[in-house]
Design an enzyme around this catalytic site. Structure first.
Site, PDB file in Angstrom:
ATOM      1  N   GLY B 150       0.869  -1.326   0.052  1.00  0.00           N
ATOM      2  CA  GLY B 150      -0.191  -0.093   0.089  1.00  0.00           C
ATOM      3  C   GLY B 150       0.773   1.175   0.071  1.00  0.00           C
ATOM      4  O   GLY B 150       1.953   1.100   0.231  1.00  0.00           O
ATOM      5  N   CYS B 151       0.056   2.444  -0.088  1.00  0.00           N
ATOM      6  CA  CYS B 151       0.836   3.362  -0.083  1.00  0.00           C
ATOM      7  C   CYS B 151       1.393   4.105   1.131  1.00  0.00           C
ATOM      8  O   CYS B 151       2.863   4.184   1.330  1.00  0.00           O
ATOM      9  CB  CYS B 151       0.172   4.810  -0.832  1.00  0.00           C
ATOM     10  SG  CYS B 151      -1.543   4.808  -0.129  1.00  0.00           S
ATOM     11  N   TYR B 152       0.884   4.158   2.263  1.00  0.00           N
ATOM     12  CA  TYR B 152       1.235   4.580   3.609  1.00  0.00           C
ATOM     13  C   TYR B 152       2.542   3.157   3.880  1.00  0.00           C
ATOM     14  O   TYR B 152       3.760   3.847   4.080  1.00  0.00           O
ATOM     15  CB  TYR B 152       0.276   4.361   4.416  1.00  0.00           C
ATOM     16  CG  TYR B 152      -0.630   5.565   4.567  1.00  0.00           C
ATOM     17  CD1 TYR B 152      -0.134   6.758   4.953  1.00  0.00           C
ATOM     18  CD2 TYR B 152      -1.925   5.453   4.285  1.00  0.00           C
ATOM     19  CE1 TYR B 152      -1.034   8.146   5.080  1.00  0.00           C
ATOM     20  CE2 TYR B 152      -2.659   6.780   4.382  1.00  0.00           C
ATOM     21  CZ  TYR B 152      -2.252   7.911   4.684  1.00  0.00           C
ATOM     22  OH  TYR B 152      -3.182   8.921   4.494  1.00  0.00           O
TER      23      TYR B 152
END
Lengths: 352, 352, 352, 352
Positions: B150-152
């Site tokens: 994921g991005c985070y």
């Protein structure tokens, strides 16, 4: 009632213009004089066109300003100015409200270290009161000089006060073996109205960064006040960030609790602590404060979350130019002058 | 060399358009088909005018897309889609790269709890590899299915990997009695291209707020990976915030060190760990990363600060749509296909 | 004096919340009821947290709202709602102020063409008055129904009124062989509080575009009013654009003058025309209006430039939600109720 | 092929950094030297961190820069610098590409009037060529000195060229008795990377204003080129506005047609005129260009609307730093050096 005569020293920055906006709408105050060395002779509405038709006032040279005829003088100046004029003014019975840092920090050595100047009147400093109404109300009422709280400190002190006072009263609520962490984010007006490449839109818009990670001038002031609440030294880690918004501070505060502390109902604690405060709003459980919900208003809004049993997360928002500076200073003036504290401060946040 | 044949399922969101932007410039890949149920028949350049003249491609109905003739299929879809098509595709030798969460979390119960759906192919999940090249490179090379990070998580895993691997090797470096705190801020494109009142400009511009404070879907994925690095369970507190920028994630990570840990030279540790990585940039001591320094590029930049003896603060920036999603996925494709990992990913961040 | 009893129909959009903000601070008005079909039962402060502690009001179902007990009812609704309820309300002596377009356009065929609906009460429309105080004050005072001016029209009508009235009086001032061009730019709140992908931050922030180039609903209303001023049909070209700001309209108006017209002192003409208006500010020669100088206030600011001998350029700014909608409607209410027109409208623009 | 040796004079502004971004990705060019008086000794990546790892280059003092060993020297300097160095460089066979205004305006008196300086080398100016590839390609190929088109002029000249050339060929297409009106809006990077209070975020974000209404330096350059296209003097009214975006220019151009002109199929005219141009995109009828559709790319996009029979409205977007400056200059370098014109300019706009 006669109107309060107000003087403003250094009105061409953002705290200055915000004082003008608020005082122009204040029913019991009258701005008698405003100084601005470089801008002497300029009408305030020429610099700040939102004031056209609302305030007939011209910047005057500090040497010619009838400051001693005022009831209150606000200093919206760089650090060091208020201390150079406070003695003369207070001697004539004028109340001094400094929006800069000259009268915030009691320890002159600490002051010198962070602000790179000697304090020129330690005796006045000793008598001056830290200007944060919700936590220092009684002391402020009797003061001649107020060193108004900084913008970040207002969020962090209000965010922690009920908790640390409980810790002081009952001991062993907060785990102070590890520092309290305040991860704060400020809109760009907090950096002031100054010609600086790093602040121009093409640099700072659509961007986010931390700054002052190595140390920020607001730290000693916060440690002083937080330790006062707690009755012991409070270790604090403070990391400020620059938001691409015009106004608004959002502080995310992380506090480790002791085992005893995990049993406290913090929601009730905070609601009770601020029940009668017109400018502190404890949000219902599960709420998420937003900076826009206080834009242009003197409100602080606080939400509380328990993340793990031993971690309390406190979210606090304010408008850095209002509750974080000019608005809180007008609130302080009301207090000094015996007016209802919220006089002239009923602006509702501009949303959207 | 023949070009890699690429299919994209669900190309009308932000990760989809970013895949298109990157793949349209990729010298060794060719987009064969792109699906979009609602948009079938629409030319991609009609929806995304930046692609006019650069990509001659029309969305087609998923049922008609020749996905099985591709070498690689990217899923830029909501959670649950990739798992429904992965078996058929991999059976035909097609590599599957899922940008959603179907193949990120190894524990199907944890997956079900956070994503509110059963996992339909636990056997494939067991063989799938978590897609984060800098930490999982060797496993990824041999995978048939990649569940891209994921991005985070990408910021937080890259920000903590060298430290936690050291902890695993030498023990007792990080104080894991208290959670690691990740205070993250994401630009609004992270919320996707969807009609949602809370995302419209008049609501979200000039504003800042936290969200998902009670729990965010990226937590289990991060705990899984961080614990893998550390060789033991890593407690993590993750608070995401919504930035009024279009792109960019900034994670401020707070790690408590043990006494032994305070002796480590983290700057050297990180520089050595990432020395040969084309997409991870450890900034010199004292640097302050900015989200704009990675805007549109596949870079992650990291800075390290020691605030108190026992507190390490790690600042990490990435573009959530590039390194946080589509760019990292193209990097993964390069890895799967035996190409140099940075092929087609040499975009320099757009600054200003 | 007893407070004016106010009802609001459809308060959950941006004109609704702005009415709430302004009326909550109005010393002579009291909001008795607010309707919101979907939001019935929700406290207004839950939707608009800036109102916490300032307004104790809950959305109620339209069928249960005591609208007929109000002195004035504002319609902050989509087009078509006010006309369906106006007969019943006015029959009971309730004044109707419609912020939408039901009562703006006198020609029902023109109305139908642009708004795609039949007008259900042409007789009421015939008696209704166009709500723009500076140009229609006397007629408005006696009206039962006001069709408040649109946001763009307010800027363009106020920007052109003195000129066109002179043209009407003296003939042959404006060259009406070519159309007047209004190149207008509006902040995104003008598009309303609605879930629309094209309005989300990741689409509309850091962007600028024209829209409605083929024709915009505000055109017939403007042509009607401008022609009224001029005493003849005024051809108008109107091109609206979408600004990446939250509030604010900026209209750049280009007017060709006749040879006779080139001799007019327009600066004096405008200053005289608006000398006594509290909400129209004609800026000194050479000034450049900015949208932020009216942010949150009910002011319109106008500057005039002569570019070539025969070309007058008129620059006008307003806050689309205040003077362009809710503020002007409160001004209209004051007028209807015999209050000083600026009652409750003394907000100073928020700057910065 | 050997790489082109490039020098850059004055690389610390926005056109400078954009040259660096583009040239660092250019397969046939090599930056040999970059000057920066104040920044001598500073690594470019220290000032522009997006270049970290991509460009190993240090600003050097102009006196020490080996500019005469370059094939091409770009001047990304204030007006007046290029003319002071052009003679020496061209004498040594170095091609000069000036991004400022020294070589744009053929009439030295006009130049002096607008730029407040004498032209120091009128003989070189006479031989220099205006740098706008789509309209001046053949002349540019043979030039030694290019005075690159300004950012606004590029949009307006490309937006009007086909129309004015038709007017020149067929006569009596455009009604030149009234001026063409160009209402242009520019992102804030157009104002440069300079410390100026009016450009800081707290002033310029969430705001919109006109500027230079009394006259803007780009006017003479545009009138010169437009008149060249038309074969007669073209009257132009140009009103620039400041957008709260980082990049992007949007020009809305209003042209009055003669009766003969109303019969022309402008859509076809423009599509044919630009059919083979890699960087000019004529949008299909009914399209609305957006600045973000060219963000970071060298494209110009144009849409045409007929509002009234005699009014043609032309909408043009570009990225002011790319097609409006650095990108167009690299395109010019390619042309001078015999490379395909789009070499190194294939960046796709960053959207969202």
């Amino acid at each position: 009632m006669k109107k309060i005569k107000v003087g403003i020293v250094g009105g061409s920055g953002y705290t200055g213009i915000e004082l003008l906006r608020l005082l122009a709408q204040h029913p019991k105050a009258e701005i008698v004089t405003i100084t601005g060395r470089k801008d002497a002779g300029t009408h305030v509405a020429k610099m700040f066109p939102n004031l056209r038709g609302r305030l007939d006032l011209t910047f005057c040279d500090p040497s010619e300003a009838p400051l001693d005829q005022c009831d209150v003088v606000f200093f919206a100046t760089p650090h060091g100015v208020a201390m150079s004029m406070a003695r003369e003014l207070t001697a004539k019975g004028v109340k001094v409200i400094d929006l800069a840092a000259d009268f915030r920090i009691k320890d002159t050595e600490v002051f010198s270290k962070w602000y790179k100047m000697e304090h020129s009147c330690p005796d006045l400093l000793a008598k001056a009161v830290y200007g944060q109404p919700e936590t220092m109300r009684e002391q402020m009422k009797k003061a001649d000089i107020l060193g108004m709280a900084g913008c970040y400190p207002t969020t962090i002190e209000l965010g922690l006060m009920p908790l640390l006072k409980l810790h002081s009263a009952e001991k062993d609520i907060v785990n102070l073996n590890v520092s309290i962490i305040a991860d704060s984010k400020s809109g760009i007006s907090g950096a002031g109205r100054k010609a600086d490449v790093s602040l121009i839109c093409a640099e700072a818009a659509d961007n986010f960064k931390a700054y002052g990670v190595g140390g920020h001038r607001h730290e000693p002031e916060m440690v002083q006040q937080l330790s006062e609440f707690a009755g012991e030294k409070v270790p604090l880690t403070f990391i400020p960030h620059l938001l691409p918004t015009i106004r608004g501070i959002f502080s995310t505060i992380y506090v480790r609790l002791t085992e005893k502390g995990t049993g406290v109902d913090f929601q009730s604690l905070y609601e009770n602590a601020y029940r009668d405060e017109p400018f502190v709003d404890v949000l219902p459980t599960g709420s998420l404060p937003e900076t826009r919900s206080v834009r242009g208003s003197n409100m602080v809004r606080i939400a509380l979350y328990r993340k793990e049993p031993d971690l309390l997360v406190i979210l606090v928002v304010e408008d850095n130019l209002v509750k974080g500076s000019a608005g809180q200073s007008v609130q302080a003036m009301n207090l000094l002058m015996g007016l209802p504290e919220s006089t002239g401060l009923d602006q509702i946040a501009l949303m959207p």
